[in-house]
Design a protein around this motif. Structure first.
Motif, PDB file in Angstrom:
ATOM      1  N   GLN A 155       0.824  -1.205   0.000  1.00  0.00           N
ATOM      2  CA  GLN A 155       0.000   0.000   0.000  1.00  0.00           C
ATOM      3  C   GLN A 155       0.863   1.262   0.000  1.00  0.00           C
ATOM      4  OE1 GLN A 155      -1.062  -2.723   1.782  1.00  0.00           O
ATOM      5  NE2 GLN A 155      -2.848  -3.040   0.476  1.00  0.00           N
ATOM      6  N   ARG A 156       2.100   1.139   0.460  1.00  0.00           N
ATOM      7  CA  ARG A 156       3.016   2.288   0.495  1.00  0.00           C
ATOM      8  C   ARG A 156       3.891   2.362  -0.758  1.00  0.00           C
ATOM      9  NH1 ARG A 156      -0.299   3.168   3.048  1.00  0.00           N
ATOM     10  NH2 ARG A 156      -0.729   2.324   5.108  1.00  0.00           N
ATOM     11  N   LEU A 157       4.287   1.200  -1.286  1.00  0.00           N
ATOM     12  CA  LEU A 157       5.286   1.168  -2.364  1.00  0.00           C
ATOM     13  C   LEU A 157       4.730   0.693  -3.697  1.00  0.00           C
ATOM     14  CD1 LEU A 157       8.257  -0.470  -0.406  1.00  0.00           C
ATOM     15  CD2 LEU A 157       7.759   1.964  -0.674  1.00  0.00           C
ATOM     16  N   GLY A 158       3.500   0.194  -3.704  1.00  0.00           N
ATOM     17  CA  GLY A 158       2.991  -0.493  -4.886  1.00  0.00           C
ATOM     18  C   GLY A 158       3.371  -1.963  -4.826  1.00  0.00           C
ATOM     19  N   ALA A 159       2.774  -2.752  -5.675  1.00  0.00           N
ATOM     20  CA  ALA A 159       3.061  -4.194  -5.684  1.00  0.00           C
ATOM     21  C   ALA A 159       4.516  -4.445  -6.093  1.00  0.00           C
ATOM     22  CB  ALA A 159       2.119  -4.903  -6.649  1.00  0.00           C
ATOM     23  N   TYR A 160       5.157  -5.392  -5.415  1.00  0.00           N
ATOM     24  CA  TYR A 160       6.573  -5.653  -5.677  1.00  0.00           C
ATOM     25  C   TYR A 160       6.821  -6.061  -7.120  1.00  0.00           C
ATOM     26  CZ  TYR A 160      11.176  -7.867  -5.379  1.00  0.00           C
ATOM     27  OH  TYR A 160      12.491  -8.222  -5.595  1.00  0.00           O
ATOM     28  N   HIS A 161       5.965  -6.911  -7.677  1.00  0.00           N
ATOM     29  CA  HIS A 161       6.201  -7.393  -9.041  1.00  0.00           C
ATOM     30  C   HIS A 161       6.033  -6.285 -10.082  1.00  0.00           C
ATOM     31  CE1 HIS A 161       1.785  -7.740  -8.809  1.00  0.00           C
ATOM     32  NE2 HIS A 161       1.788  -7.678 -10.139  1.00  0.00           N
ATOM     33  N   GLU A 162       5.350  -5.202  -9.700  1.00  0.00           N
ATOM     34  CA  GLU A 162       5.180  -4.071 -10.612  1.00  0.00           C
ATOM     35  C   GLU A 162       6.214  -2.970 -10.391  1.00  0.00           C
ATOM     36  OE1 GLU A 162       1.206  -2.736  -9.931  1.00  0.00           O
ATOM     37  OE2 GLU A 162       0.278  -4.416 -10.994  1.00  0.00           O
ATOM     38  N   HIS A 163       6.775  -2.891  -9.194  1.00  0.00           N
ATOM     39  CA  HIS A 163       7.695  -1.797  -8.853  1.00  0.00           C
ATOM     40  C   HIS A 163       8.926  -2.316  -8.110  1.00  0.00           C
ATOM     41  CE1 HIS A 163       4.452   1.044  -9.870  1.00  0.00           C
ATOM     42  NE2 HIS A 163       3.652   0.258  -9.168  1.00  0.00           N
ATOM     43  N   PRO A 164       9.648  -3.270  -8.684  1.00  0.00           N
ATOM     44  CA  PRO A 164      10.791  -3.833  -7.962  1.00  0.00           C
ATOM     45  C   PRO A 164      11.869  -2.807  -7.639  1.00  0.00           C
ATOM     46  CG  PRO A 164      10.808  -4.522 -10.265  1.00  0.00           C
ATOM     47  CD  PRO A 164       9.482  -3.876 -10.020  1.00  0.00           C
ATOM     48  N   ALA A 165      12.074  -1.835  -8.521  1.00  0.00           N
ATOM     49  CA  ALA A 165      13.104  -0.818  -8.269  1.00  0.00           C
ATOM     50  C   ALA A 165      12.748   0.037  -7.057  1.00  0.00           C
ATOM     51  CB  ALA A 165      13.293   0.054  -9.505  1.00  0.00           C
ATOM     52  N   VAL A 166      11.472   0.337  -6.898  1.00  0.00           N
ATOM     53  CA  VAL A 166      11.029   1.117  -5.744  1.00  0.00           C
ATOM     54  C   VAL A 166      11.287   0.342  -4.451  1.00  0.00           C
ATOM     55  CG1 VAL A 166       9.040   2.168  -4.600  1.00  0.00           C
ATOM     56  CG2 VAL A 166       9.309   2.374  -7.088  1.00  0.00           C
ATOM     57  N   TRP A 167      10.985  -0.945  -4.465  1.00  0.00           N
ATOM     58  CA  TRP A 167      11.242  -1.771  -3.285  1.00  0.00           C
ATOM     59  C   TRP A 167      12.733  -1.834  -2.977  1.00  0.00           C
ATOM     60  CZ3 TRP A 167       7.885  -5.367  -0.456  1.00  0.00           C
ATOM     61  CH2 TRP A 167       6.518  -5.103  -0.672  1.00  0.00           C
ATOM     62  N   ASP A 168      13.570  -1.932  -4.023  1.00  0.00           N
ATOM     63  CA  ASP A 168      15.023  -1.942  -3.804  1.00  0.00           C
ATOM     64  C   ASP A 168      15.479  -0.653  -3.122  1.00  0.00           C
ATOM     65  OD1 ASP A 168      15.159  -4.398  -5.023  1.00  0.00           O
ATOM     66  OD2 ASP A 168      16.075  -3.665  -6.881  1.00  0.00           O
ATOM     67  N   GLU A 169      14.884   0.464  -3.506  1.00  0.00           N
ATOM     68  CA  GLU A 169      15.272   1.763  -2.947  1.00  0.00           C
ATOM     69  C   GLU A 169      14.805   1.938  -1.504  1.00  0.00           C
ATOM     70  OE1 GLU A 169      13.465   4.493  -5.612  1.00  0.00           O
ATOM     71  OE2 GLU A 169      14.889   4.115  -7.252  1.00  0.00           O
ATOM     72  N   HIS A 170      13.877   1.097  -1.068  1.00  0.00           N
ATOM     73  CA  HIS A 170      13.302   1.249   0.260  1.00  0.00           C
ATOM     74  C   HIS A 170      13.634   0.083   1.195  1.00  0.00           C
ATOM     75  CE1 HIS A 170      10.943   4.265  -1.906  1.00  0.00           C
ATOM     76  NE2 HIS A 170      10.666   4.797  -0.736  1.00  0.00           N
ATOM     77  N   THR A 171      14.602  -0.740   0.822  1.00  0.00           N
ATOM     78  CA  THR A 171      14.978  -1.851   1.686  1.00  0.00           C
ATOM     79  C   THR A 171      16.418  -1.691   2.155  1.00  0.00           C
ATOM     80  OG1 THR A 171      14.844  -4.256   1.947  1.00  0.00           O
ATOM     81  CG2 THR A 171      15.776  -3.450  -0.122  1.00  0.00           C
ATOM     82  N   VAL A 172      16.653  -1.913   3.413  1.00  0.00           N
ATOM     83  CA  VAL A 172      17.942  -1.620   4.038  1.00  0.00           C
ATOM     84  C   VAL A 172      19.097  -2.340   3.361  1.00  0.00           C
ATOM     85  CG1 VAL A 172      19.280  -2.074   6.155  1.00  0.00           C
ATOM     86  CG2 VAL A 172      17.029  -0.980   6.299  1.00  0.00           C
ATOM     87  N   ILE A 173      18.917  -3.605   3.040  1.00  0.00           N
ATOM     88  CA  ILE A 173      20.024  -4.398   2.538  1.00  0.00           C
ATOM     89  C   ILE A 173      20.561  -3.890   1.209  1.00  0.00           C
ATOM     90  CG2 ILE A 173      18.706  -6.149   1.256  1.00  0.00           C
ATOM     91  CD1 ILE A 173      20.558  -8.262   2.617  1.00  0.00           C
ATOM     92  N   GLU A 174      19.752  -3.122   0.472  1.00  0.00           N
ATOM     93  CA  GLU A 174      20.201  -2.554  -0.796  1.00  0.00           C
ATOM     94  C   GLU A 174      20.755  -1.135  -0.647  1.00  0.00           C
ATOM     95  OE1 GLU A 174      20.576  -3.990  -3.672  1.00  0.00           O
ATOM     96  OE2 GLU A 174      19.809  -5.895  -2.923  1.00  0.00           O
ATOM     97  N   LEU A 175      20.883  -0.666   0.590  1.00  0.00           N
ATOM     98  CA  LEU A 175      21.383   0.696   0.821  1.00  0.00           C
ATOM     99  C   LEU A 175      22.770   0.706   1.452  1.00  0.00           C
ATOM    100  CD1 LEU A 175      18.129   2.413   2.194  1.00  0.00           C
ATOM    101  CD2 LEU A 175      18.970   2.330  -0.162  1.00  0.00           C
TER     102      LEU A 175
END
Length: 270
Positions: A175-195
């Motif tokens: 609900q905050r980032l959109g569905a993962y399969h549709e917005h994987p780049a957004v999820w990458d930008e918002h997950t600690v392990i990728e930062l």
């Protein structure tokens, strides 16, 4: 790590009174157009110079830590630094989103810190600030620290959701980032392990712990392995325990001991 555990054991043997002062304040957020309740725990002498920002988990609130881990007040008196527990919303994950009421990154970094440093006798410098939290709050603490190293010198996480991507349908994240399969780049930008690429050498001291029976144990191990591979110094502690207050009521002892060491080192340099 041996020094940390020894320090913790030493303080466990000391008698401390339960005289820490607990205030609940309403911090006005202009960005979110609302007041955000926040618990502030001050040591008995009220002469704290350093601050630990302590974040709650998913579905929790500002009062969780002081109510569910009452020993926290004793630890504040023992170590003598301020602990601030802001309300992070039911499911904010401490991100900024396109919704006005979900601007918790900006609230903490641009509104809460100035409020605390204006209203309490603490030092307004990154070397006197630490941030940690449990579960959603563990994710939030590292997310904010990695992205705001100008504000925080020390950061931690207990049972943190440090990689959100294995859980695309959980905890209202889509609900905050959109569905993962549709917005994987957004999820990458918002997950600690990728930062982790944001961490400047020698800029953050880190303490991460997780229970071995926790459903976040796997992602915490992955973060530990990645930090090790990248030669990023950090403390990593695992103990028996699940994703519950039985574990967090124990882990806060180690978290507090770690940050006390950090703040003492800062004072020693000065």
């Amino acid at each position: 790590m041996k020094k940390l555990i020894a320090l913790f054991a030493m303080f466990m043997g000391l008698y401390t009174s339960h005289a820490a002062k607990v205030d609940t304040v309403a911090v006005q957020s202009q960005r979110m157009k609302k007041q955000v309740k926040t618990v502030v725990i001050s040591p008995e002498n009220e002469q704290a110079k350093a601050v630990l920002y302590l974040l709650h988990g998913y579905s929790g609130n500002y009062s969780n830590w002081v109510q569910r881990a009452p020993r926290l007040k004793e630890l504040v008196d023992t170590y003598g630094f301020l602990v601030v527990c802001p309300d992070g919303g039911f499911d904010s994950w401490y991100w900024d989103t396109d919704r006005t009421e979900y601007q918790y990154e900006s609230f903490i970094t641009k509104e809460l810190l100035p409020y605390v440093e204006k209203n309490y006798h603490v030092t307004a410098s990154r070397s006197h600030r630490a941030i940690t939290g449990l579960s959603m709050g563990g994710h939030g603490a590292l997310y904010l620290a990695f992205r705001h190293q100008d504000l925080f010198a020390f950061a931690g996480s207990t049972s943190g959701g440090v990689d959100i991507r294995p859980f695309p349908n959980n905890w209202n994240m889509k609900q905050r980032l959109g569905a993962y399969h549709e917005h994987p780049a957004v999820w990458d930008e918002h997950t600690v392990i990728e930062l982790t690429h944001l961490i400047q050498p020698g800029n953050l001291q880190l303490f991460i712990d997780c229970g071995t029976e926790d459903f976040f144990f796997g992602v915490n191990n992955k973060l530990h392995e990645k930090l090790t591979y990248l030669n990023i110094p950090h403390h990593y502690l695992t103990m028996p325990g699940k994703h519950d207050w039985n574990y967090w009521s124990r882990s806060i002892d180690f978290q507090m001991a770690f940050f006390n060491q950090c703040f003492q080192q800062t004072n020693a340099v000065k």
